[in-house]
Design a protein around this motif. Structure first.
Motif, PDB file in Angstrom:
ATOM      1  N   GLY A 165      59.649  38.584 114.223  1.00  0.00           N
ATOM      2  CA  GLY A 165      60.208  39.954 114.099  1.00  0.00           C
ATOM      3  C   GLY A 165      59.510  40.712 112.667  1.00  0.00           C
ATOM      4  N   THR A 166      59.498  40.134 111.575  1.00  0.00           N
ATOM      5  CA  THR A 166      58.997  40.677 110.349  1.00  0.00           C
ATOM      6  C   THR A 166      57.581  40.773 110.737  1.00  0.00           C
ATOM      7  N   TRP A 167      56.993  39.833 111.199  1.00  0.00           N
ATOM      8  CA  TRP A 167      55.312  39.778 111.524  1.00  0.00           C
ATOM      9  C   TRP A 167      54.963  41.050 112.355  1.00  0.00           C
ATOM     10  N   LYS A 168      55.763  41.526 113.497  1.00  0.00           N
ATOM     11  CA  LYS A 168      55.563  42.855 114.236  1.00  0.00           C
ATOM     12  C   LYS A 168      55.564  43.948 113.470  1.00  0.00           C
ATOM     13  N   GLN A 169      56.577  44.005 112.527  1.00  0.00           N
ATOM     14  CA  GLN A 169      56.826  45.122 111.659  1.00  0.00           C
ATOM     15  C   GLN A 169      55.501  45.176 110.600  1.00  0.00           C
ATOM     16  N   ARG A 170      55.392  44.389 109.995  1.00  0.00           N
ATOM     17  CA  ARG A 170      54.444  44.192 109.021  1.00  0.00           C
ATOM     18  C   ARG A 170      52.836  44.662 109.665  1.00  0.00           C
ATOM     19  N   ARG A 171      52.613  43.802 110.476  1.00  0.00           N
ATOM     20  CA  ARG A 171      51.171  43.891 111.273  1.00  0.00           C
ATOM     21  C   ARG A 171      50.859  45.681 111.484  1.00  0.00           C
ATOM     22  N   LYS A 172      52.060  46.169 112.183  1.00  0.00           N
ATOM     23  CA  LYS A 172      51.678  47.652 112.484  1.00  0.00           C
ATOM     24  C   LYS A 172      51.127  48.318 111.133  1.00  0.00           C
ATOM     25  N   VAL A 173      51.881  48.043 109.974  1.00  0.00           N
ATOM     26  CA  VAL A 173      51.810  48.654 108.705  1.00  0.00           C
ATOM     27  C   VAL A 173      50.507  48.267 108.221  1.00  0.00           C
ATOM     28  N   ILE A 174      50.197  47.040 108.096  1.00  0.00           N
ATOM     29  CA  ILE A 174      48.976  46.617 107.231  1.00  0.00           C
ATOM     30  C   ILE A 174      47.655  46.732 108.155  1.00  0.00           C
ATOM     31  N   ALA A 175      47.585  46.638 109.288  1.00  0.00           N
ATOM     32  CA  ALA A 175      46.348  46.598 110.258  1.00  0.00           C
ATOM     33  C   ALA A 175      45.588  47.660 110.008  1.00  0.00           C
ATOM     34  N   PRO A 176      46.335  49.157 110.099  1.00  0.00           N
ATOM     35  CA  PRO A 176      45.617  50.403 109.913  1.00  0.00           C
ATOM     36  C   PRO A 176      44.905  50.395 108.576  1.00  0.00           C
ATOM     37  N   GLY A 177      45.363  49.560 107.596  1.00  0.00           N
ATOM     38  CA  GLY A 177      44.815  49.888 106.282  1.00  0.00           C
ATOM     39  C   GLY A 177      43.335  49.380 106.203  1.00  0.00           C
ATOM     40  N   PHE A 178      43.053  48.339 107.043  1.00  0.00           N
ATOM     41  CA  PHE A 178      41.409  47.979 107.126  1.00  0.00           C
ATOM     42  C   PHE A 178      40.818  48.988 107.950  1.00  0.00           C
ATOM     43  N   HIS A 179      40.759  50.224 107.994  1.00  0.00           N
ATOM     44  CA  HIS A 179      40.046  50.854 108.716  1.00  0.00           C
ATOM     45  C   HIS A 179      38.499  51.242 108.277  1.00  0.00           C
ATOM     46  N   SER A 180      37.749  51.953 108.909  1.00  0.00           N
ATOM     47  CA  SER A 180      36.317  51.843 108.575  1.00  0.00           C
ATOM     48  C   SER A 180      35.891  52.451 107.306  1.00  0.00           C
ATOM     49  N   LEU A 181      36.570  53.597 106.705  1.00  0.00           N
ATOM     50  CA  LEU A 181      36.300  54.100 105.633  1.00  0.00           C
ATOM     51  C   LEU A 181      36.825  53.125 104.388  1.00  0.00           C
ATOM     52  N   PHE A 182      37.736  52.590 104.514  1.00  0.00           N
ATOM     53  CA  PHE A 182      38.298  51.751 103.601  1.00  0.00           C
ATOM     54  C   PHE A 182      37.250  50.514 103.536  1.00  0.00           C
ATOM     55  N   LEU A 183      36.750  49.884 104.590  1.00  0.00           N
ATOM     56  CA  LEU A 183      35.677  48.866 104.569  1.00  0.00           C
ATOM     57  C   LEU A 183      34.361  49.196 103.852  1.00  0.00           C
ATOM     58  N   GLU A 184      34.293  50.723 104.245  1.00  0.00           N
ATOM     59  CA  GLU A 184      32.683  51.322 103.420  1.00  0.00           C
ATOM     60  C   GLU A 184      33.206  51.101 101.805  1.00  0.00           C
ATOM     61  N   MET A 186      35.364  49.554 100.348  1.00  0.00           N
ATOM     62  CA  MET A 186      34.975  47.972  99.626  1.00  0.00           C
ATOM     63  C   MET A 186      33.757  47.475  99.527  1.00  0.00           C
ATOM     64  N   VAL A 187      32.657  47.918 100.295  1.00  0.00           N
ATOM     65  CA  VAL A 187      31.440  47.423 100.123  1.00  0.00           C
ATOM     66  C   VAL A 187      30.897  47.550  98.527  1.00  0.00           C
ATOM     67  N   LYS A 188      31.223  48.763  98.204  1.00  0.00           N
ATOM     68  CA  LYS A 188      31.037  48.915  96.827  1.00  0.00           C
ATOM     69  C   LYS A 188      31.904  47.868  95.865  1.00  0.00           C
ATOM     70  N   VAL A 189      33.043  47.592  96.060  1.00  0.00           N
ATOM     71  CA  VAL A 189      33.667  46.637  95.246  1.00  0.00           C
ATOM     72  C   VAL A 189      32.801  45.428  95.466  1.00  0.00           C
ATOM     73  N   PHE A 190      32.900  44.975  96.731  1.00  0.00           N
ATOM     74  CA  PHE A 190      32.134  43.644  96.921  1.00  0.00           C
ATOM     75  C   PHE A 190      30.548  43.530  96.185  1.00  0.00           C
ATOM     76  N   ASP A 326      41.559  54.481  92.907  1.00  0.00           N
ATOM     77  CA  ASP A 326      42.262  53.529  93.525  1.00  0.00           C
ATOM     78  C   ASP A 326      42.155  53.603  94.872  1.00  0.00           C
ATOM     79  N   VAL A 327      41.114  52.801  95.521  1.00  0.00           N
ATOM     80  CA  VAL A 327      41.009  52.612  96.955  1.00  0.00           C
ATOM     81  C   VAL A 327      41.448  51.476  97.438  1.00  0.00           C
ATOM     82  N   SER A 328      42.617  50.706  96.813  1.00  0.00           N
ATOM     83  CA  SER A 328      43.051  49.379  97.168  1.00  0.00           C
ATOM     84  C   SER A 328      43.719  49.509  98.665  1.00  0.00           C
ATOM     85  N   LEU A 329      44.110  48.286  99.121  1.00  0.00           N
ATOM     86  CA  LEU A 329      45.059  48.330 100.171  1.00  0.00           C
ATOM     87  C   LEU A 329      46.433  48.736  99.910  1.00  0.00           C
TER      88      LEU A 329
END
Length: 588
Positions: A165-184, A186-190, A326-329
């Motif tokens: 139950g908790t997983w289903k709720q949190r997955r819907k919230v967290i997964a969108p955070g790893f979108h393409s512009l965030f990953l771009e 993050m490449v600078k952070v990496f 601040d570009v963090s998740l």
């Protein structure tokens, strides 16, 4: 453990076995070509157990083994009666990592077998057809079982230990955070974090003795520091700076990481006993460390919420990340409109990503370098690709997409040294597993409460699904592999997942699951792959790497992940082909 501890005794024993599964035995991985010394080749091409193994199997079991088998037959023998059985050879589990024994039993008993151990029986899965059933097709009939029990005190209700139950709720919230512009972003952070490490190595080469030509470093420790810095900045906008300094927070993080490892490998969960946290020095330190980290995370969460800029998910994903400080998740999670931003849940989410993201990245970089150091021609090929793509440019996401061979090196390291080597599930209700390749055509019925171990190590090194399974061949992922008459398996086809950054459970039909598969697949897979690629690219761009000694000296320890016993000591020498002009990275 409460006053009804006696009633929970089977659970405690069960948890003890799970921890035994990750028993911290050591083994020398050797170079990959010689890693097959435990096996001999049959005329069919399938690897068979050597004569010494055959003698071991036929030898008389010792008293401990017999006692274990007797307990199994008395207490749980009939629950999984239709499955082939690897009787509880307790003596096989000590002295080397368990997944080696699981592999031997896999060759002997097949892709789905029952591991009988004391009062419990466990189902070990080494087949992609069955793994697909458990992880994807019937995923919500299983939870994380004892894994959640071990991790809950550390990660709370984070994604890994969370109930469905908790997983289903949190997955819907967290997964969108790893979108393409965030990953771009993050490449600078990496890149920034990786350049700290590279700068540190260059200064060591230049320090005091100008004639020094090489340095010796424990790259596993360096990768561990690097991974911590990346997770801190990328996930919750905190600069640990662990590459160049120490702090109470850094010490607390490593203390917590060690405790998580300890709990995954220790036989008896003594930390559940009353008052242990106040009288056992190790547990006192752990709870002090946890408080330091939680206080740090609470402060970051408070600051993020005080500067909250609430918006819809779509608008958050379209932000101009190049202009954000601040570009963090964490920033994304706090700003998401209409989402419960309970501080405790946020802290559990961040702690989960801190622990899980740190360990796995450090491990995959360690084994990637270990494998490349034994294959100079492949290292040179990777360096040529890096030189061709980068030249004097800064790394971008587009650059990483062009570094196909480098990414294949990383996923091949994950195939040979999966992180983690086992996935743990527990059946929430009665289910029927497929028979798998060469298994029972009618499948296997399992009752509710059955604990299942999906052996990622066995899947990735299966002689039935991979050619030369124990050899380091990143190129293998470029060529489709037909199913060769294996009913129910679609074979390996890289075109099955267009645009994928790495071979995965879709392209391999669950014969290769580096980040799991199905609904509970790792949400940070792209993040992990990209940070590993950046770190490896910058290292290989500047340095040639050799092992300090023989590959046989690099012993491994297993727990939550596969890592070395005493570090990965390497010699780093500045590449002769890298000129001063190329050393200076410039923005493009």
């Amino acid at each position: 453990m409460d006053a009804t501890a006696l009633g929970h005794l089977p659970t405690v024993i069960h948890g003890g076995f799970q921890r035994l599964l990750s028993f911290s035995a050591t083994h020398s991985p050797h170079s990959i070509p010689s890693f097959n010394s435990r096996f001999a080749k049959c005329s069919s091409g399938i690897r068979c157990q050597s004569s010494s193994m055959e003698k071991s199997k036929t030898s008389k079991k010792n008293l401990l083994d017999n006692a274990s088998n007797l307990l199994t037959n008395l207490l749980s023998g009939g629950r999984l009666g239709s499955l082939p059985t690897a009787e509880g050879a307790v003596s096989d589990l000590f002295g080397r990592p368990l997944f080696f024994s699981l592999y031997d039993w896999f060759l002997e008993h097949g892709s789905v077998y029952k591991l009988a151990f004391g009062p419990k029986s466990f189902v070990v899965v080494s087949d992609p057809i069955v793994a697909r059933h458990v992880l994807r097709e019937n995923a919500f009939s299983y939870d994380k079982g004892v894994l959640a029990e071990i991790l809950e005190p550390i990660m709370g209700k984070g994604l890994i230990p969370a109930d469905l139950g908790t997983w289903k709720q949190r997955r819907k919230v967290i997964a969108p955070g790893f979108h393409s512009l965030f990953l771009e972003a993050m490449v600078k952070v990496f890149t920034d974090c990786s350049e700290r490490s590279i700068s540190k190595f260059e200064k060591l080469l230049e320090s005091e003795n100008s004639e020094i030509e090489e340095i010796q470093l424990d790259l596993e420790a360096e990768f561990s520091n690097l991974a911590l810095d990346i997770i801190g900045l990328g996930i919750f906008n905190y600069d640990f700076g662990s590459v160049t300094k120490e702090s109470p927070v850094i010490k607390a993080v490593y203390g917590t990481l060690f405790e998580a490892e300890h709990r995954s490998t220790f036989y008896i969960p003594y930390w559940n006993l009353p008052f242990v946290r106040w009288i056992v020095p190790r547990q006192i330190k752990f709870h002090n460390d946890l408080k330091i980290i939680n206080d740090c995370l609470d402060g970051l969460i408070k600051n993020a919420k005080e500067t909250r800029q609430e918006d819809d998910v779509e608008k958050l994903q379209q932000r101009d990340y190049s202009s954000l400080k601040d570009v963090s998740l964490l920033r994304f999670l706090v700003d998401m409109r209409g989402v419960d931003v309970d501080d405790r849940q946020l802290r559990d989410d961040l702690m989960t990503m801190l622990i899980a993201g740190h360990e796995t990245t450090a491990a995959v970089l360690t084994w990637s370098v270990f494998l490349l150091a034994q294959n100079p021609s492949k290292m040179k090929k990777a360096q040529m690709e890096v030189d061709s793509v980068l030249g004097g440019k800064k790394i971008t996401l587009e650059c990483l997409k062009k570094m196909e061979y480098l990414r294949l090196i990383i996923v091949e390291a994950l195939r040979l040294y999966p992180q983690p080597p086992l996935l743990i599930r527990r059946a929430l209700k009665e289910d029927k597993l497929p028979g798998g390749y060469m298994g029972n055509e009618d499948g296997y019925s399992i009752p509710a409460g059955t604990d299942i171990f999906i052996s990622v190590y066995n899947l990735h090194r299966s002689p039935y699904f991979w050619d030369k399974p124990d050899e380091f061949e990143p190129e293998r992922f470029l060529t489709p592999k037909a199913n060769e008459g294996i009913a129910g398996w679609a074979g390996y086809d890289p075109s099955r997942s267009p645009g994928a950054m790495y071979p995965n459970e879709i392209t391999s039909d669950f014969a290769f699951i580096p980040f799991g598969g199905g609904p509970r697949k790792c949400v940070g897979d792209q993040f992990a792959l990209l940070e590993s690629t950046v770190a490896l690219a910058l290292l290989l761009q500047k340095f040639d790497v050799q092992l300090r000694g023989s590959p046989d000296e690099v012993q491994l320890i297993t727990g939550a992940t596969i890592h070395t016993k005493s570090g990965l000591w390497c010699k780093l020498r500045r590449r002769a082909s890298v000129g001063a002009k190329q050393n200076q990275l410039v923005e493009v």
